[in-house]
Design a protein around this motif. Structure first.
Motif, PDB file in Angstrom:
ATOM      1  N   PHE A 117     -19.355 -30.009   8.904  1.00 47.25           N
ATOM      2  CA  PHE A 117     -18.079 -30.221   9.582  1.00 47.25           C
ATOM      3  C   PHE A 117     -17.274 -31.323   8.886  1.00 47.25           C
ATOM      4  CE2 PHE A 117     -15.687 -32.575  12.855  1.00 47.25           C
ATOM      5  CZ  PHE A 117     -14.826 -31.573  13.266  1.00 47.25           C
ATOM      6  N   PHE A 118     -17.942 -32.447   8.609  1.00 47.12           N
ATOM      7  CA  PHE A 118     -17.210 -33.555   7.992  1.00 47.12           C
ATOM      8  C   PHE A 118     -16.886 -33.288   6.530  1.00 47.12           C
ATOM      9  CE2 PHE A 118     -18.422 -35.886  11.777  1.00 47.12           C
ATOM     10  CZ  PHE A 118     -17.213 -36.488  12.052  1.00 47.12           C
ATOM     11  N   ASN A 119     -17.713 -32.469   5.894  1.00 47.98           N
ATOM     12  CA  ASN A 119     -17.402 -32.090   4.524  1.00 47.98           C
ATOM     13  C   ASN A 119     -16.037 -31.405   4.466  1.00 47.98           C
ATOM     14  OD1 ASN A 119     -17.941 -31.562   1.731  1.00 47.98           O
ATOM     15  ND2 ASN A 119     -18.211 -29.435   2.336  1.00 47.98           N
ATOM     16  N   GLY A 120     -15.800 -30.489   5.405  1.00 47.80           N
ATOM     17  CA  GLY A 120     -14.518 -29.787   5.428  1.00 47.80           C
ATOM     18  C   GLY A 120     -13.383 -30.701   5.836  1.00 47.80           C
ATOM     19  N   LEU A 121     -13.677 -31.560   6.836  1.00 53.31           N
ATOM     20  CA  LEU A 121     -12.611 -32.386   7.397  1.00 53.31           C
ATOM     21  C   LEU A 121     -12.143 -33.431   6.390  1.00 53.31           C
ATOM     22  CD1 LEU A 121     -11.050 -32.801  10.040  1.00 53.31           C
ATOM     23  CD2 LEU A 121     -12.756 -34.458  10.697  1.00 53.31           C
ATOM     24  N   ILE A 122     -13.090 -34.063   5.697  1.00 59.33           N
ATOM     25  CA  ILE A 122     -12.710 -35.197   4.861  1.00 59.33           C
ATOM     26  C   ILE A 122     -13.012 -34.984   3.376  1.00 59.33           C
ATOM     27  CG2 ILE A 122     -13.099 -37.648   4.429  1.00 59.33           C
ATOM     28  CD1 ILE A 122     -13.794 -37.736   7.524  1.00 59.33           C
ATOM     29  N   VAL A 123     -14.300 -34.762   3.053  1.00 57.77           N
ATOM     30  CA  VAL A 123     -14.688 -34.794   1.643  1.00 57.77           C
ATOM     31  C   VAL A 123     -13.951 -33.723   0.843  1.00 57.77           C
ATOM     32  CG1 VAL A 123     -16.602 -34.739   0.030  1.00 57.77           C
ATOM     33  CG2 VAL A 123     -16.967 -35.614   2.341  1.00 57.77           C
ATOM     34  N   GLU A 124     -14.022 -32.484   1.337  1.00 58.70           N
ATOM     35  CA  GLU A 124     -13.359 -31.409   0.609  1.00 58.70           C
ATOM     36  C   GLU A 124     -12.152 -30.913   1.379  1.00 58.70           C
ATOM     37  OE1 GLU A 124     -15.869 -28.193  -0.499  1.00 58.70           O
ATOM     38  OE2 GLU A 124     -17.145 -29.448  -1.729  1.00 58.70           O
ATOM     39  N   LEU A 177      -9.782 -19.010  11.029  1.00 57.60           N
ATOM     40  CA  LEU A 177     -10.853 -19.417  10.109  1.00 57.60           C
ATOM     41  C   LEU A 177     -12.206 -19.397  10.807  1.00 57.60           C
ATOM     42  CD1 LEU A 177     -11.113 -20.413   7.236  1.00 57.60           C
ATOM     43  CD2 LEU A 177     -10.643 -22.707   7.999  1.00 57.60           C
ATOM     44  N   VAL A 178     -12.273 -19.948  12.035  1.00 60.49           N
ATOM     45  CA  VAL A 178     -13.548 -19.997  12.754  1.00 60.49           C
ATOM     46  C   VAL A 178     -14.019 -18.578  13.086  1.00 60.49           C
ATOM     47  CG1 VAL A 178     -14.657 -20.718  14.890  1.00 60.49           C
ATOM     48  CG2 VAL A 178     -13.153 -22.286  13.682  1.00 60.49           C
ATOM     49  N   ALA A 204     -19.224 -24.372  11.878  1.00 60.22           N
ATOM     50  CA  ALA A 204     -18.957 -25.778  11.564  1.00 60.22           C
ATOM     51  C   ALA A 204     -18.016 -25.881  10.376  1.00 60.22           C
ATOM     52  CB  ALA A 204     -20.264 -26.507  11.257  1.00 60.22           C
ATOM     53  N   ASP A 205     -18.264 -25.069   9.365  1.00 59.45           N
ATOM     54  CA  ASP A 205     -17.417 -25.096   8.178  1.00 59.45           C
ATOM     55  C   ASP A 205     -15.988 -24.686   8.531  1.00 59.45           C
ATOM     56  OD1 ASP A 205     -17.200 -25.191   5.182  1.00 59.45           O
ATOM     57  OD2 ASP A 205     -16.534 -23.142   5.560  1.00 59.45           O
ATOM     58  N   GLY A 206     -15.858 -23.620   9.338  1.00 56.30           N
ATOM     59  CA  GLY A 206     -14.530 -23.163   9.746  1.00 56.30           C
ATOM     60  C   GLY A 206     -13.793 -24.239  10.512  1.00 56.30           C
ATOM     61  N   LEU A 207     -14.511 -24.875  11.468  1.00 58.41           N
ATOM     62  CA  LEU A 207     -13.876 -25.925  12.271  1.00 58.41           C
ATOM     63  C   LEU A 207     -13.459 -27.092  11.389  1.00 58.41           C
ATOM     64  CD1 LEU A 207     -15.845 -26.487  15.604  1.00 58.41           C
ATOM     65  CD2 LEU A 207     -13.422 -26.030  15.304  1.00 58.41           C
ATOM     66  N   GLY A 230      -9.309 -30.038   9.096  1.00 55.85           N
ATOM     67  CA  GLY A 230      -8.848 -30.798   7.932  1.00 55.85           C
ATOM     68  C   GLY A 230      -7.476 -30.327   7.495  1.00 55.85           C
ATOM     69  N   PHE A 231      -7.304 -29.004   7.487  1.00 54.76           N
ATOM     70  CA  PHE A 231      -6.001 -28.428   7.151  1.00 54.76           C
ATOM     71  C   PHE A 231      -4.951 -28.856   8.165  1.00 54.76           C
ATOM     72  CE2 PHE A 231      -3.158 -24.639   7.515  1.00 54.76           C
ATOM     73  CZ  PHE A 231      -2.573 -24.739   6.271  1.00 54.76           C
ATOM     74  N   THR A 232      -5.318 -28.757   9.469  1.00 58.19           N
ATOM     75  CA  THR A 232      -4.385 -29.142  10.525  1.00 58.19           C
ATOM     76  C   THR A 232      -3.958 -30.597  10.361  1.00 58.19           C
ATOM     77  OG1 THR A 232      -5.604 -27.687  11.991  1.00 58.19           O
ATOM     78  CG2 THR A 232      -4.037 -29.171  13.018  1.00 58.19           C
ATOM     79  N   PHE A 233      -4.967 -31.467  10.111  1.00 60.67           N
ATOM     80  CA  PHE A 233      -4.676 -32.894   9.942  1.00 60.67           C
ATOM     81  C   PHE A 233      -3.690 -33.100   8.792  1.00 60.67           C
ATOM     82  CE2 PHE A 233      -5.889 -36.648   7.411  1.00 60.67           C
ATOM     83  CZ  PHE A 233      -5.393 -37.622   8.258  1.00 60.67           C
ATOM     84  N   ALA A 234      -3.978 -32.443   7.664  1.00 63.03           N
ATOM     85  CA  ALA A 234      -3.141 -32.658   6.489  1.00 63.03           C
ATOM     86  C   ALA A 234      -1.721 -32.181   6.731  1.00 63.03           C
ATOM     87  CB  ALA A 234      -3.742 -31.944   5.288  1.00 63.03           C
TER      88      ALA A 234
END
Lengths: 210, 191
Positions: A11-18, A52-53, A132-135, A140-144
């Motif tokens: 989840f955090f990989n998608g949100l922040i790292v990548e 995505l989810v 988790a990856d979809g979320l 992450g996309f939404t945030f950006a």
């Protein structure tokens, strides 16, 4: 991948790292096209997250049944079905948002993020991880794009979510909500994000050395 | 004849897909590092977009409208495009191996180019007839190719220029594109 994966780390990989926008440079069309108002950003982001989810979950469940050779057309059909559902849902319940996003809603189908995640993650991983990856990727996309649209709306119209935030004497820079503003704002934002990333890397490198 | 002229000028200059409508940004940023690859991509996109406009019009007119299936538009169009790209790829391989060599890598990418689906949806929304739709698809693709080539030419020069380290790569490209878009804004209100 050598590292053991669990729900949280994926989840955090998608949100922040990548982060799909700042890290992978995917999904540029909606990122630039609809980020003229903060409400558009959030609406688009959440619609994409939902698709995505759902698409990740279904593709991951079907990953043992879809033959390797026809996986791309299968992904397209699955993604397009969910996009159609979201499109109809938004037309029925959120008509104002739907009309301001316009043709960018059907264009979620060709958002490279969804495709890339289906191909590189959901097709190879179990359902829970894929959710988790979809979320993570979706949020992450939404945030950006919300961040981008807040900046553009504040400078271009003097408002955020339709509320005045700038002093009364502020002259809105119309160019910020037009096309050039989109490109330039994203470029500057990327410079900032890269800078912050470098700082963090330096810090963690120093920690490791000590 | 007048409609065609308006379509041509507006899709090249005023409603340019990349510079005014934000469609097809991914290939615009992705394959614009070298002029040669940009040419290949532009040709492939032009080919597919013209064909796609033609076929999606037929699908809409003779399948979706008679059976009242307009809500299936997105699925139908994207499937048509995916199939079309596949057929074009196979046909090219057979008919002209040299052209296939030049375009081959870009063809699969076109399915997820939002300019192709975008032009199909726009054609339907604006109620064009068959020749108008096809022509609009062709012109929109020309507009896309034009901005892609211009951008690739700028980036090739830019690669030789001394840039600050933090501007290298995508940030620099995005800001360059922004400046290009300012120039295109000057065409607004031409017609």
């Amino acid at each position: 991948m050598a590292k053991k994966q669990n729900f949280i780390s994926v989840f955090f990989n998608g949100l922040i790292v990548e982060n799909p926008v700042f890290g992978l440079m995917l999904g540029m069309c909606p990122t630039l096209g609809i980020t003229t108002a903060a409400s558009n950003g959030i609406g688009m982001g959440l619609a994409t997250t939902a698709v995505l989810v759902c698409a990740n979950l279904l593709i991951s469940l079907l990953r043992n049944f879809i033959p390797e050779k026809v996986r791309i057309p299968s992904f397209i059909v699955i993604i397009a079905s969910f996009v159609t559902m979201i499109d109809l849902f938004m037309k029925a319940y959120l008509p104002a948002l739907s009309s301001s996003l316009g043709m960018y809603i059907p264009l979620i189908v060709v958002n490279c993020i969804i495709f890339a995640r289906a191909e590189s993650f959901a097709f190879k991983n179990p359902p829970l991880l894929s959710i988790a990856d979809g979320l993570g990727m979706g949020l992450g996309f939404t945030f950006a794009i919300t961040l981008l649209s807040i900046i553009r709306e504040a400078l271009g119209a003097g408002t955020i979510f339709g509320m005045n935030v700038m002093p009364a004497s502020y002259q809105p820079m119309a160019i910020m909500v037009q096309v050039p503003g989109g490109f330039v704002t994203l470029g500057l934002l990327l410079i900032a994000v890269n800078g912050i990333r470098k700082l963090i890397e330096k810090k963690s490198a120093r920690k490791e050395a000590a | 004849m007048n409609t065609y002229f308006v379509i041509l000028v507006s899709s090249l200059l005023m409603n340019n897909f990349v510079m005014n409508k934000f469609l097809g940004i991914c290939p615009f940023l992705g394959v614009s590092k070298r002029f040669e690859t940009a040419t290949g991509m532009g040709m492939a996109v032009t080919f597919v977009m013209t064909l796609a406009s033609f076929v999606t019009w037929l699908v809409n007119e003779f399948l979706l409208i008679p059976f009242k299936l307009q809500y299936m538009q997105t699925i139908a169009y994207i499937l048509v495009i995916a199939v079309l790209v596949q057929i074009v790829e196979m046909a090219l391989k057979k008919v002209s191996p040299s052209l296939y060599q030049a375009l081959g890598v870009y063809l699969p990418l076109i399915t997820t180019n939002c300019a192709v689906l975008g032009v199909a949806i726009l054609n339907t929304d604006s109620g064009y007839n068959l020749p108008e739709s096809t022509f609009n698809g062709f012109c929109a693709a020309l507009g896309f190719t034009m901005s892609l080539l211009l951008f690739a030419a700028i980036r090739e020069k830019l690669a030789l220029a001394k840039m600050p380290k933090w501007m290298d790569g995508f940030p620099g490209a995005l800001i360059t594109a922004g400046l290009m878009a300012v120039a295109f804004q000057g065409f607004g209100g031409l017609i």
